[in-house]
Motif scaffolding. Structure first.
Motif, short mmCIF file in Angstrom:
data_model
loop_
_atom_site.label_atom_id
_atom_site.label_comp_id
_atom_site.label_asym_id
_atom_site.label_seq_id
_atom_site.Cartn_x
_atom_site.Cartn_y
_atom_site.Cartn_z
N GLU A 109 0.82 -1.21 0.00
CA GLU A 109 0.00 0.00 0.00
C GLU A 109 0.85 1.26 0.00
OE1 GLU A 109 -2.73 0.16 3.22
OE2 GLU A 109 -4.04 -1.36 2.38
N ASN A 110 2.04 1.18 0.58
CA ASN A 110 2.84 2.38 0.78
C ASN A 110 4.23 2.20 0.18
OD1 ASN A 110 3.90 4.75 1.69
ND2 ASN A 110 3.63 4.34 3.87
N PRO A 111 4.32 2.21 -1.15
CA PRO A 111 5.58 1.83 -1.79
C PRO A 111 6.74 2.78 -1.51
CG PRO A 111 4.07 2.71 -3.41
CD PRO A 111 3.29 2.57 -2.15
N TRP A 112 6.46 4.07 -1.25
CA TRP A 112 7.56 5.01 -1.04
C TRP A 112 7.88 5.17 0.44
CZ3 TRP A 112 9.01 4.83 -5.71
CH2 TRP A 112 8.17 5.10 -6.79
N GLY A 113 7.19 4.46 1.31
CA GLY A 113 7.40 4.69 2.75
C GLY A 113 7.05 6.12 3.12
N SER A 114 5.82 6.50 2.74
CA SER A 114 5.41 7.89 2.87
C SER A 114 4.45 8.05 4.04
CB SER A 114 4.74 8.30 1.56
OG SER A 114 4.48 9.67 1.56
N ASN A 115 4.35 9.28 4.58
CA ASN A 115 3.54 9.51 5.77
C ASN A 115 2.10 9.89 5.48
OD1 ASN A 115 5.71 9.05 7.39
ND2 ASN A 115 6.23 11.22 7.66
N THR A 116 1.84 10.36 4.27
CA THR A 116 0.55 11.00 4.01
C THR A 116 -0.57 9.97 3.83
OG1 THR A 116 1.46 11.24 1.80
CG2 THR A 116 1.27 13.24 3.12
N LEU A 117 -1.80 10.48 3.90
CA LEU A 117 -2.96 9.60 4.00
C LEU A 117 -3.27 8.78 2.75
CD1 LEU A 117 -5.62 11.72 5.92
CD2 LEU A 117 -4.26 9.80 6.76
N GLU A 118 -2.88 9.30 1.56
CA GLU A 118 -3.26 8.57 0.35
C GLU A 118 -2.67 7.17 0.35
OE1 GLU A 118 -1.08 11.00 0.46
OE2 GLU A 118 0.32 11.05 -1.22
N TRP A 119 -1.56 6.98 1.09
CA TRP A 119 -0.91 5.68 1.10
C TRP A 119 -1.50 4.75 2.16
CZ3 TRP A 119 1.48 5.55 -3.31
CH2 TRP A 119 2.03 6.74 -3.82
N THR A 120 -2.60 5.18 2.80
CA THR A 120 -3.30 4.28 3.70
C THR A 120 -4.53 3.67 3.02
OG1 THR A 120 -4.71 6.02 4.59
CG2 THR A 120 -2.61 5.64 5.71
N THR A 121 -4.78 4.10 1.77
CA THR A 121 -5.93 3.53 1.05
C THR A 121 -5.50 2.22 0.40
OG1 THR A 121 -5.30 4.71 -0.95
CG2 THR A 121 -6.86 5.82 0.51
N PRO A 122 -6.46 1.40 -0.03
CA PRO A 122 -6.09 0.17 -0.74
C PRO A 122 -5.30 0.51 -2.01
CG PRO A 122 -8.44 0.22 -0.25
CD PRO A 122 -7.92 1.55 0.11
N ILE A 123 -4.59 -0.48 -2.54
CA ILE A 123 -3.79 -0.25 -3.76
C ILE A 123 -4.68 0.25 -4.89
CG2 ILE A 123 -2.41 -1.40 -5.55
CD1 ILE A 123 -1.26 -3.17 -3.28
N HIS A 124 -5.88 -0.31 -5.00
CA HIS A 124 -6.85 0.20 -5.98
C HIS A 124 -8.04 0.77 -5.22
CE1 HIS A 124 -4.91 -1.33 -9.60
NE2 HIS A 124 -4.61 -2.41 -8.89
N PRO A 125 -7.96 2.02 -4.77
CA PRO A 125 -9.06 2.55 -3.97
C PRO A 125 -10.33 2.70 -4.81
CG PRO A 125 -7.43 4.26 -4.41
CD PRO A 125 -6.89 3.00 -4.99
N GLY A 126 -11.47 2.36 -4.25
CA GLY A 126 -12.74 2.56 -4.95
C GLY A 126 -13.22 3.98 -4.74
N HIS A 127 -14.42 4.26 -5.25
CA HIS A 127 -14.99 5.59 -5.02
C HIS A 127 -15.34 5.69 -3.54
CE1 HIS A 127 -17.84 8.94 -6.61
NE2 HIS A 127 -16.93 9.37 -5.76
N GLY A 128 -14.73 6.63 -2.84
CA GLY A 128 -14.90 6.70 -1.39
C GLY A 128 -13.56 6.51 -0.69
N ASN A 129 -12.60 6.00 -1.41
CA ASN A 129 -11.20 5.95 -1.02
C ASN A 129 -10.83 4.97 0.09
OD1 ASN A 129 -10.78 7.83 -2.99
ND2 ASN A 129 -10.81 9.58 -1.59
#
Lengths: 358, 606
Positions: free
Chosen positions: B549-569
């Protein structure tokens, strides 16, 4: 040509294909070698390239300067141009120092602090003292630049000296028209609806106004006197143009309906510039610097800077526009007649005359 | 609104979100509702991105065509006539068409690529994902924003195919040239289509901008205070504010121009005699300069509309890949804010040589050079972010570093041009071309590439090919400097812009060889951009799959969503935020996501 176009496209496509195959293969290699190892290798290569880019880049900047500096125009040919050149050097030194310093730091840091397995990044979220320093130092530097800049700006855009010669320059698609006030030193009134090229009235001079009778209108060249300040009153007949004088380092838009002015003192005659530049074909050129239509790139005027005596000689040879429009009124061939009956136009244009004198 | 209300509010009001929120996918989405008239901010972002890419190819191709003319003024290219017909009669690009090309190149790249393509993509994609929202405040308005952009694009493209050709008065379209069809063939129908397309564009931009602002202000997740926002979101926020306040002024200028063109008014017209018809026009009392004020009141903020999103993304990517917090977060926010304010107060520095009152001009000099202070702060903060980091050179990171280099180079020449006395000589020369292409054009493109390489895994669940990314970066940065650096010298010689042939000029014809060189490099650079486009589309379908889910080892929220986020994230509850986005390398840990609560023995926290 079509063949070579196809050839180029074929080469490009082939290049694409090769790059793509290499790129694809490198992905498989990465899987085989292990992602970590590939990452470390890529990182080292790119870190090295960043350093190489910095060094080669700075050498390139030096080399480019050596190559191209002789091609820029040399010494400024007006007093204002010299001021602008000094301002240019002040700015060059200051921004040059900042440029080298920041680019070196940027690429050096990137190279020096590239990923190492055992390196720990330093947690350094802020430091008020540092931030204050690099707020204040740029602010002071810029104050200096604003100071110098405005000092020169007000000198250049201030009122023209009393002894300045006034010449009117008018842009049209795609040529320049020059007007001298004649012996009375006053421009005659004009109104744009009187423009009639068939009747030799390119500027719409009002023949009702006796001041217009000795006005000289020419498209041949703008004659200026070495050492004498000149004030240009700039007009346009149709769209926005711009009087660009690169050797004098001066520039001002020509706006229809809104006359503008600029003044400067030419320092060298055209002949002197021919010697200074070792170019027997040298001319001062007026380039139109504001997009004005399909002929914009060819809208050229010539300035001849001459000595005072040559100027007087030249002016004596010019026929007044009035005489060109009414050859029968030429004092050289006939006795001067009153002008009042010779024109159809009656519309007064006090305002356009006023602006012309501004 | 409280965070609870927002969470529940959005779950109730967004139908799909409700379903996705519980991990259910039995709600039927048709092809049309998923890919065409989508209301999912992620899909709309991709629509903006792909439309932007198509525009960028067209805009870039136009520059290749006019570079052919500039670099090879004596050569004929018969194949051009095959493609372009009478616009390239005898294999030579005709002046009218040359001017149409430069006009459309400017319009397309400034507005359609670097405004819609950049803000449209990343504001849509990142704002909800990074603030922790299921979608935009108004997904419907968001959809309209894209479709207005689409219609605007169709109108603009259609102008390329009409008999009299597209607008050709420069991307600034100054009247009277742009107002009078008799002054220029491009000012006939092409200009009307240009104005209509731009009006639709403004509508699109406003719909988008208002949405971005209200989403950021109202829909942050629990714990996401404004001072915990990633810098991308701050930058996109101020970008939207700039657009909302300045685009309407541009529109008003365009409407007056339309009146002058068709309703016989004289807002911009006065004292005009046209050589082509040998007739004097009846218009008196208008001011051509008024248009320039209205235009640049948008035109200058527009520069920052283009630049700020790039700055925000560069900050985010740089911090993530240096494994180190962005240095001086509050100073970064403060300097974006300062730039936003100043952006509205400097427009007349584009007009120093229009006859503007010199005293008034002096204020614009002062305010313009003031912008260099927040810009300098940003540069020094980026440098300090790199200092003692542990830097990973992903393609995104390389583009971020390249951005800073270009921003320095182009920013410093802004100090030359902003100083009115130097501007007298340099105005409307190649120095200006060099300046704004480096600082606004190429730098913002670098910010955009940085964003695409970094967030592509989130957009498509696959990576872009790295090797092609590296080739893309290195050729582009070397090429960009080779193209634009020497242009400064042409400008110092006073060489005017928008000339298609310099051979008739004793003052400027010494640069023939240089122009030749620049044209060749620009063709190579353009080809490499096509390589990127290929990489982009290929990787959507065939790229290496993202496995975590978090390939860059990043802190922000977008990397807590599933790899393929649906509508609703997010599946289930939207995560709560406990810290700022930049805890990299803190207390010996490589990174600490925003969702992790502050532990008792942590050192200072934000």
């Amino acid at each position: 040509m079509t063949m070579s176009a196809f050839f180029i496209i074929a080469v490009l496509l082939l290049g694409f294909l090769i790059v793509f195959q290499i790129a694809k293969a490198s992905e498989y290699v990465a899987v085989l070698k292990g992602e970590k190892k590939t990452f470390e290798q890529n990182n080292r290569i790119n870190g090295f390239l960043l350093l190489a880019f910095l060094i080669l880049g700075l050498i390139g900047v030096y080399w480019c300067n050596a190559l191209l500096k002789p091609k820029i125009l040399g010494e400024a040919a007006s007093d204002h141009g010299q001021k602008i050149d000094s301002m240019l050097y002040i700015t060059l030194v200051i921004t040059g120092i900042v440029f080298v310093l920041t680019q070196v730091l940027l690429f050096w840091f990137a190279f020096k602090y590239q990923y190492k397995e055992n390196r720990k990044a330093f947690y350094f979220p802020h430091n008020n003292k540092l931030e204050l320093i690099w707020t204040v130092i740029p602010a002071i530097t810029l104050t200096i630049l604003v100071g110098f800049g405005l000092y020169y700006w007000f000198k250049i855009t201030g009122d023209a000296p009393k002894d300045a010669m006034t010449v009117e320059i008018t842009g049209k698609q795609f040529a320049w028209i020059y007007r001298y006030p004649g012996k009375d030193n006053t421009f005659g009134k004009k109104y744009y609806k009187n423009i009639n090229e068939a009747q030799s009235n390119q500027l719409g001079l009002l023949w009702d106004d006796p001041a217009s009778h000795d006005d000289i209108v020419t498209t041949e060249a703008l004659y200026l006197v070495k050492g004498q300040p000149v004030k240009l009153v700039i007009n346009s007949r149709d769209v926005v143009h711009d009087v660009g004088l690169s050797h004098f380092r001066m520039k001002m838009d020509a706006v229809p309906g809104t006359p503008t002015t600029m003044w400067f003192t030419p320092l060298y005659t055209t002949e002197e510039m021919k010697q200074k530049t070792n170019n027997p074909n040298f001319e001062y050129e007026i380039s139109c610097d504001q997009m004005c239509g399909k002929g914009h790139y060819s809208m050229k005027g010539i300035i001849k800077v001459v000595s005072q005596s040559d100027f007087i000689l030249w002016r004596a040879k010019q026929k007044a526009n009035y005489v060109q429009a009414f050859p029968e009124k030429d004092p050289a061939t006939a006795a001067p007649a009153p002008a009042a009956d010779s024109t159809k136009s009656t519309k007064p244009a006090a305002d356009s005359a006023a602006t012309a004198k501004k | 609104m409280s965070n609870e209300a927002i969470l529940h509010g959005s779950e109730v009001s967004t139908h799909e979100a409700h379903h996705d929120g519980h991990g259910e996918h039995h709600h039927h989405e048709t092809f049309i509702s998923k890919y065409v008239f989508s209301m999912d901010h992620k899909m709309i972002a991709k629509q903006f991105l792909i439309t932007g890419i198509i525009w960028a190819i067209l805009g870039g191709l136009m520059s290749v065509l006019f570079r052919l003319q500039l670099g090879f003024p004596d050569t004929t290219f018969p194949w051009l006539e095959n493609i372009l017909g009478h616009w390239a009669k005898g294999g030579k690009i005709q002046p009218e068409f040359y001017y149409a090309l430069v006009t459309m190149h400017g319009t397309v790249l400034v507005f359609f690529v670097l405004t819609a393509g950049l803000s449209g993509t990343f504001a849509n994609f990142l704002i909800p994902l990074q603030i922790g929202a299921r979608d935009m405040a108004s997904p419907f308005m968001n959809m309209l924003s894209y479709w207005f952009f689409f219609i605007s694009s169709v109108v603009m493209i259609s102008s390329l195919f009409i008999q009299t050709g597209p607008a050709s008065g420069g991307w600034t379209s100054y009247p009277p040239l742009s107002a009078l069809g008799d002054a220029s063939i491009g000012s006939k129908t092409g200009m009307d289509l240009w104005l209509i397309a731009m009006a639709l564009f403004v509508v699109s931009s406003l719909l988008g901008g208002l949405n971005y602002i209200s989403t950021i202000l109202n829909m942050r997740t629990k714990g996401m205070s404004m001072t915990r926002l990633p810098l991308t979101v701050w930058a996109l926020f101020f970008t939207a504010v700039l657009g909302v306040l300045s685009f309407p002024v541009l529109l008003s200028g365009f409407i007056l121009l339309l009146f002058d063109r068709h309703a016989g008014t004289s807002f911009y017209l006065s004292d005009i005699f046209l050589a082509s018809t040998q007739k004097a026009l009846p218009n008196e009392g208008g001011s051509a300069i008024l248009y320039q004020h209205l235009f640049w009141f948008l035109g200058h903020p527009e520069v920052y509309i283009i630049l700020l999103p790039a700055m925000g993304m560069v900050s985010e990517v740089m911090s993530t890949n240096a494994r180190k917090p962005i240095f001086g977060y509050m100073a970064m926010v403060g300097s974006i804010f300062a730039i936003t304010i100043l952006a509205f107060l400097v427009w007349a520095h584009h007009m120093f040589v229009t006859g503007l009152n010199p005293f008034l001009g002096s204020f614009f000099v002062l305010l313009t050079l003031l912008i260099a202070v927040p810009s300098a702060i940003k540069v020094f903060n980026w440098l300090t972010t790199l200092w003692r980091g542990n830097i990973r050179f992903t393609p995104a990171m390389l583009f971020a570093i390249g951005f800073v280099s270009l921003f320095i180079s182009g920013g410093l020449t802004g100090i030359w041009l902003g100083n009115s006395s130097l501007d007298i000589h340099l105005h409307d020369t190649y120095f200006v071309i060099a300046h704004f292409h480096i600082v606004m054009g190429v730098a913002s493109f670098f910010g955009m590439f940085c964003g695409v390489y970094h967030w592509f895994p989130k957009m498509y669940g696959r990576y872009l090919n790295n090797t092609m990314g590296y080739i893309h970066f290195w050729i582009t940065i070397v090429g960009a400097y080779l193209i634009f650096w020497p242009m400064h010298y042409e400008g110092l010689a006073g060489m005017p812009r928008r000339y298609l042939d310099y051979s008739g000029w004793a003052s400027f014809n010494q640069f023939g060889g240089l122009n030749h060189f620049i044209s060749i490099v620009s063709i190579i650079v353009f080809a490499v951009q096509l390589l990127f486009v290929f990489n982009f589309f290929y990787s959507i379908f065939k790229g290496r799959r993202v496995k975590s889910e978090n390939p860059w080892g990043s802190n922000t929220l977008e990397w807590t969503t599933p790899i393929h986020p649906g509508h609703g994230n997010w599946v289930g509850e939207i995560p709560e935020v406990h810290r700022w986005a930049y805890d990299y390398g803190k207390d010996g840990r490589e990174f600490i996501p925003q969702t992790e609560p502050i532990s008792a023995n942590e050192s200072e926290h934000h």
